[in-house]
Each structure stands twice: as structure tokens, then as C-alpha cells.
Design a protein around this motif. Structure first.
Motif, mmCIF file in Angstrom:
data_model
loop_
_atom_site.group_PDB
_atom_site.id
_atom_site.type_symbol
_atom_site.label_atom_id
_atom_site.label_comp_id
_atom_site.label_asym_id
_atom_site.label_seq_id
_atom_site.Cartn_x
_atom_site.Cartn_y
_atom_site.Cartn_z
ATOM 1 N N GLY A 1 35.842 58.117 -58.966
ATOM 2 C CA GLY A 1 36.083 57.596 -60.300
ATOM 3 C C GLY A 1 37.034 58.443 -61.102
ATOM 4 N N THR A 2 37.365 57.900 -62.262
ATOM 5 C CA THR A 2 38.224 58.584 -63.211
ATOM 6 C C THR A 2 37.563 58.502 -64.579
ATOM 7 O OG1 THR A 2 40.159 57.909 -61.945
ATOM 8 C CG2 THR A 2 40.546 58.677 -64.186
ATOM 9 N N ASN A 3 37.342 59.653 -65.193
ATOM 10 C CA ASN A 3 36.787 59.698 -66.541
ATOM 11 C C ASN A 3 37.784 59.119 -67.532
ATOM 12 O OD1 ASN A 3 34.218 61.150 -66.146
ATOM 13 N ND2 ASN A 3 35.562 62.741 -65.357
ATOM 14 N N SER A 4 37.318 58.831 -68.744
ATOM 15 C CA SER A 4 38.203 58.256 -69.755
ATOM 16 C C SER A 4 39.344 59.202 -70.124
ATOM 17 C CB SER A 4 37.410 57.847 -70.999
ATOM 18 O OG SER A 4 36.759 58.959 -71.557
ATOM 19 N N ASP A 5 39.196 60.501 -69.871
ATOM 20 C CA ASP A 5 40.286 61.449 -70.149
ATOM 21 C C ASP A 5 41.246 61.587 -68.969
ATOM 22 O OD1 ASP A 5 38.921 62.979 -68.281
ATOM 23 O OD2 ASP A 5 38.457 64.617 -69.669
ATOM 24 N N GLY A 6 41.014 60.827 -67.896
ATOM 25 C CA GLY A 6 41.897 60.847 -66.740
ATOM 26 C C GLY A 6 41.481 61.787 -65.626
ATOM 27 N N SER A 7 40.469 62.615 -65.846
ATOM 28 C CA SER A 7 40.044 63.557 -64.805
ATOM 29 C C SER A 7 39.241 62.816 -63.727
ATOM 30 C CB SER A 7 39.216 64.685 -65.416
ATOM 31 O OG SER A 7 38.054 64.160 -66.029
ATOM 32 N N PRO A 8 39.450 63.184 -62.458
ATOM 33 C CA PRO A 8 38.763 62.497 -61.358
ATOM 34 C C PRO A 8 37.380 63.087 -61.083
ATOM 35 C CG PRO A 8 40.306 64.070 -60.472
ATOM 36 C CD PRO A 8 40.458 64.126 -61.977
ATOM 37 N N TYR A 9 36.543 62.315 -60.430
ATOM 38 C CA TYR A 9 35.247 62.797 -59.943
ATOM 39 C C TYR A 9 34.894 62.013 -58.691
ATOM 40 C CZ TYR A 9 33.172 58.620 -62.060
ATOM 41 O OH TYR A 9 32.862 57.323 -62.385
ATOM 42 N N HIS A 10 33.923 62.504 -57.943
ATOM 43 C CA HIS A 10 33.430 61.810 -56.762
ATOM 44 C C HIS A 10 31.991 62.219 -56.488
ATOM 45 C CE1 HIS A 10 35.100 65.555 -55.113
ATOM 46 N NE2 HIS A 10 34.139 65.465 -54.227
ATOM 47 N N GLY A 11 31.355 61.473 -55.608
ATOM 48 C CA GLY A 11 29.965 61.755 -55.267
ATOM 49 C C GLY A 11 29.420 60.692 -54.334
ATOM 50 N N VAL A 12 28.105 60.582 -54.306
ATOM 51 C CA VAL A 12 27.403 59.621 -53.459
ATOM 52 C C VAL A 12 26.458 58.817 -54.347
ATOM 53 C CG1 VAL A 12 25.784 59.358 -51.537
ATOM 54 C CG2 VAL A 12 27.553 61.118 -51.444
ATOM 55 N N VAL A 13 26.432 57.497 -54.124
ATOM 56 C CA VAL A 13 25.569 56.604 -54.906
ATOM 57 C C VAL A 13 24.674 55.840 -53.939
ATOM 58 C CG1 VAL A 13 25.488 54.644 -56.493
ATOM 59 C CG2 VAL A 13 27.311 56.338 -56.710
ATOM 60 N N ALA B 1 36.291 54.130 -68.624
ATOM 61 C CA ALA B 1 36.535 54.896 -67.404
ATOM 62 C C ALA B 1 36.361 53.943 -66.223
ATOM 63 C CB ALA B 1 35.563 56.063 -67.317
ATOM 64 N N SER B 2 36.737 54.388 -65.016
ATOM 65 C CA SER B 2 36.643 53.504 -63.857
ATOM 66 C C SER B 2 35.943 54.203 -62.702
ATOM 67 C CB SER B 2 38.043 53.059 -63.417
ATOM 68 O OG SER B 2 38.798 54.173 -62.997
ATOM 69 N N GLU B 3 35.401 53.381 -61.803
ATOM 70 C CA GLU B 3 34.689 53.917 -60.652
ATOM 71 C C GLU B 3 34.718 52.884 -59.535
ATOM 72 O OE1 GLU B 3 30.915 56.228 -61.069
ATOM 73 O OE2 GLU B 3 30.074 54.386 -60.212
ATOM 74 N N THR B 4 34.883 53.356 -58.313
ATOM 75 C CA THR B 4 34.842 52.485 -57.138
ATOM 76 C C THR B 4 33.812 53.028 -56.164
ATOM 77 O OG1 THR B 4 37.165 51.884 -57.369
ATOM 78 C CG2 THR B 4 36.168 51.537 -55.207
ATOM 79 N N LEU B 5 32.964 52.130 -55.676
ATOM 80 C CA LEU B 5 31.993 52.479 -54.643
ATOM 81 C C LEU B 5 32.420 51.812 -53.349
ATOM 82 C CD1 LEU B 5 28.601 51.885 -56.523
ATOM 83 C CD2 LEU B 5 30.060 53.915 -56.514
ATOM 84 N N MET B 6 32.432 52.590 -52.266
ATOM 85 C CA MET B 6 32.731 52.049 -50.943
ATOM 86 C C MET B 6 31.662 52.559 -49.988
ATOM 87 S SD MET B 6 36.018 54.428 -49.988
ATOM 88 C CE MET B 6 36.655 54.402 -51.651
ATOM 89 N N PRO B 7 31.350 51.785 -48.937
ATOM 90 C CA PRO B 7 30.332 52.254 -47.991
ATOM 91 C C PRO B 7 30.647 53.669 -47.515
ATOM 92 C CG PRO B 7 30.944 50.003 -47.499
ATOM 93 C CD PRO B 7 31.896 50.483 -48.563
ATOM 94 N N LEU B 8 29.629 54.470 -47.383
ATOM 95 C CA LEU B 8 29.784 55.884 -47.046
ATOM 96 C C LEU B 8 30.617 56.086 -45.780
ATOM 97 C CD1 LEU B 8 28.962 58.546 -48.300
ATOM 98 C CD2 LEU B 8 26.911 58.524 -46.898
ATOM 99 N N GLU B 9 30.450 55.203 -44.805
ATOM 100 C CA GLU B 9 31.203 55.359 -43.560
ATOM 101 C C GLU B 9 32.701 55.091 -43.742
ATOM 102 O OE1 GLU B 9 29.354 51.254 -43.646
ATOM 103 O OE2 GLU B 9 28.583 53.281 -43.885
ATOM 104 N N GLN B 10 33.103 54.517 -44.877
ATOM 105 C CA GLN B 10 34.520 54.278 -45.154
ATOM 106 C C GLN B 10 35.109 55.317 -46.104
ATOM 107 O OE1 GLN B 10 34.962 50.294 -46.581
ATOM 108 N NE2 GLN B 10 34.186 49.384 -44.704
ATOM 109 N N ALA B 11 34.341 56.344 -46.415
ATOM 110 C CA ALA B 11 34.805 57.368 -47.359
ATOM 111 C C ALA B 11 36.024 58.094 -46.801
ATOM 112 C CB ALA B 11 33.696 58.374 -47.629
ATOM 113 N N PRO B 12 36.967 58.432 -47.685
ATOM 114 C CA PRO B 12 38.110 59.210 -47.218
ATOM 115 C C PRO B 12 37.635 60.569 -46.707
ATOM 116 C CG PRO B 12 38.150 58.978 -49.605
ATOM 117 C CD PRO B 12 37.015 58.155 -49.100
ATOM 118 N N ILE B 13 38.293 61.072 -45.687
ATOM 119 C CA ILE B 13 37.917 62.375 -45.122
ATOM 120 C C ILE B 13 38.406 63.456 -46.073
ATOM 121 C CG2 ILE B 13 38.252 63.955 -43.191
ATOM 122 C CD1 ILE B 13 38.591 61.438 -41.443
#
Length: 151
Positions: free
Chosen positions: A43-55, A121-133
Motif C-alpha cells: 500500500g501507499t499512505n496518504s503522504d505517499g510513503s509505501p508499506y507492506h505486510g500480510v493480511v 490512501a491505497s492498498e492492494t491485496l494479492m494471494p501470498l503465493e503471488q507476492a513479489p520476491i
């Protein structure tokens, strides 16, 4: 013979009524399948900074429960409702807010906000097995793998 004509008129009237009701509600997008599971989150916070994790998404009856594990060590919980190809979630953790996902195949594309935010802000969820390395230092949940987030 007169009875058959009345019957035909009633059937035609019912068919016209059903067609009018379908036209009034408009076409409905097809509902995608099961969205429960574990996802890579970017995702990207409203200030433009990126983040990532597991949902993780779990369904109980008609409600969906979400659990975000974000860097660095941030845990967020949410509860949501699905309507067709849209999932709306209210979440709480370090902050409280709302995210609305558009379900596109096996991805969820979301926009979120917190009280007092100037922009979405924005966020995209993709299946864990498709996560970028990613290198180990940038794996989801690794301390210091990115700037703190507001989510």
C-alpha cells in the motif's frame, strides 16, 4: 377460448413487469468466489510513503474479519461486509479507519482513510503465493523494513 387469451395477456404482462424490474435495477456485476485466505499487502499512505505486510481474511456467517500484520510490528484488526464485488471494512489498531476493496479476481484493490486525513490512501491485496520476491530485510513484518505507517 376467451380464457386462453386472458391467460396469455397475464403471462405477457408478468414478463413485461419482470423485464421492467430488471431494467430498473440495472445489470449486476458477477460475484467472485471465496476471498478468505492469506494475502500479501502492498500500500501507499496518504503522504505517499509505501508499506507492506500480510493480511488474513476469515469469514464468519456474513461477516469478514481481517488481520493485518504490517511492518514494523504493527497489528491491525477489522470487520467488514461484502456486497457483490465490494468489501467494506472498519479497522482498528494504532488508528481507526475504513477501507473499501474492489474484488478483481484473486486481488482486492482498496482505498482507505483515517479520521482527519487530507487524502485517501491505497492498498492492494494479492494471494501470498503471488507476492513479489523481496530480500529478507524487506520481507513482510521485518522490523525496519520501511517507514512507519498510519494504517
Amino acid at each position: 377460448m376467451e380464457f386462453r387469451h386472458r391467460y396469455a395477456y397475464i403471462v405477457i404482462a408478468l414478463l413485461l413487469l419482470l423485464a421492467a424490474a430488471a431494467a430498473a435495477t440495472g445489470p449486476q456485476p458477477p460475484t467472485t468466489g471465496d476471498i478468505t485466505g492469506t494475502y500479501f499487502c502492498e500500500g501507499t499512505n496518504s503522504d505517499g510513503s509505501p508499506y507492506h505486510g500480510v493480511v488474513t481474511i476469515v469469514r464468519r456467517a456474513d461477516a469478514y474479519y481481517l488481520w493485518w500484520e504490517l511492518q514494523p510490528g504493527i497489528t491491525v484488526f477489522g470487520v467488514g461486509l461484502r456486497e457483490g464485488n465490494t468489501l467494506g471494512v472498519s479497522y482498528y489498531g494504532p488508528n481507526t479507519g475504513i477501507i473499501v476493496y474492489r474484488i478483481e479476481g484473486n486481488r482486492l484493490i482498496g482505498r482507505w482513510t483515517v479520521p482527519g486525513a487530507d487524502d485517501l490512501a491505497s492498498e492492494t491485496l494479492m494471494p501470498l503465493e503471488q507476492a513479489p520476491i523481496r530480500p529478507p530485510s524487506q520481507s513482510p513484518g521485518a522490523p525496519g523494513s520501511g517507514p512507519p505507517i498510519r494504517l
